[in-house]
Design an enzyme around this catalytic site. Structure first.
Site, PDB file in Angstrom:
ATOM      1  CB  SER A 181     -15.899  82.340-126.095  1.00  0.00           C
ATOM      2  OG  SER A 181     -16.125  83.599-126.708  1.00  0.00           O
ATOM      3  CE1 TYR A 236     -20.092  80.389-128.853  1.00  0.00           C
ATOM      4  CE2 TYR A 236     -19.526  82.541-127.980  1.00  0.00           C
ATOM      5  CZ  TYR A 236     -19.160  81.367-128.617  1.00  0.00           C
ATOM      6  OH  TYR A 236     -17.852  81.171-128.990  1.00  0.00           O
TER       7      TYR A 236
END
Length: 249
Positions: free
Chosen positions: A137, A150
């Site tokens: 990401s 995350y």
């Protein structure tokens, strides 16, 4: 057993995972879809004409092992793996509990390591010049306070990708990652439903629009193809220019 090269895609019931499976199927792979959502992954596999649908929680080591055993027994060796399954689980940093942090890490990072290791062993044992693509990401590099686990997990995926690429290069197994920006999936639904939040997200995206899951799938398919035969250890950011902007509004 299928005569096509086999690719396993985790988190493939919808969104980016399904788009990756679709792109790989179009490139001639026999695709095996995996997801924790049993009904969803079966429906997705049927729609795509996939080789198989397997229900698997990527945070559960026993389930991951059973999945790989099932694939080996029923379908043969893998030629490609896409580690896409992941969760975000937002929360306030000061009150973020350790159990939630560990769950995110277990799925997003430990699960990626275990699946990469198992797939790589199959490729090495069968002398397959394989490809592994991990879903990282932009949050591997730019942080958001509300998703601490995350961000940590995706930074770990970026480094794990490099480590695996170096370890497996002598076996001709390539390992790369893709780092999506703001992609129009279920994970972005909350942002899309809030005009102010959507405006902020687009203000830090030079192309001025969310990405489409298909645009991630196409990059994953490229990395699994012979066109990327000299690419390993890289993270390709598909983010509409976000990282190059260097600031957020």
């Amino acid at each position: 057993m299928t005569e096509k090269p086999l690719a396993l895609i985790t988190g493939a019931a919808q969104g980016i995972g399904y788009a990756c499976a679709e792109a790989l199927a179009a490139d001639g792979y026999g695709v095996i879809l995996s997801d924790i959502k049993a009904d969803g992954v079966r429906a997705a596999a049927e729609k795509l004409g996939a080789v198989a649908a397997i229900t698997c929680d990527m945070g559960d080591l026993d389930q991951i092992k059973r999945m790989f055993d099932q694939i080996a027994t029923d379908h043969g060796p893998l030629h490609a793996l896409v580690n896409n399954a992941g969760v975000a689980m937002p929360g306030d940093f000061l009150t973020y509990d350790v159990e939630t942090f560990e769950k995110v890490i277990d799925i997003n990072l430990r699960g990626v390591f275990v699946a990469t290791q198992m797939a790589a062993q199959v490729m090495v044992d069968n002398n397959i010049a394989g490809a592994i693509v991990n879903m990282s990401s932009i949050n591997a590099q730019v942080a958001i306070p509300a998703i601490p686990a995350y961000c940590a997990s995706k930074g770990g995926v970026m480094q794990l990708t490099k480590v695996a690429a170096l370890a497996l290069a002598k076996h001709n197994v390539r390992v790369n990652a893709v780092g999506p920006g703001s992609i129009d999936t279920e994970m972005m639904a909350g942002v899309n439903a809030n005009p102010e939040a959507f405006k902020v997200a687009m203000s830090r995206t030079p192309l001025g629009r969310p990405g489409d899951a298909r645009e991630i799938g196409d990059v994953v398919a490229f990395l699994c193809s012979k066109k990327a035969s000299y690419v390993t250890g890289e993270t390709i950011y598909v983010d509409g220019g976000r990282l190059g902007l260097n600031y957020t509004c």
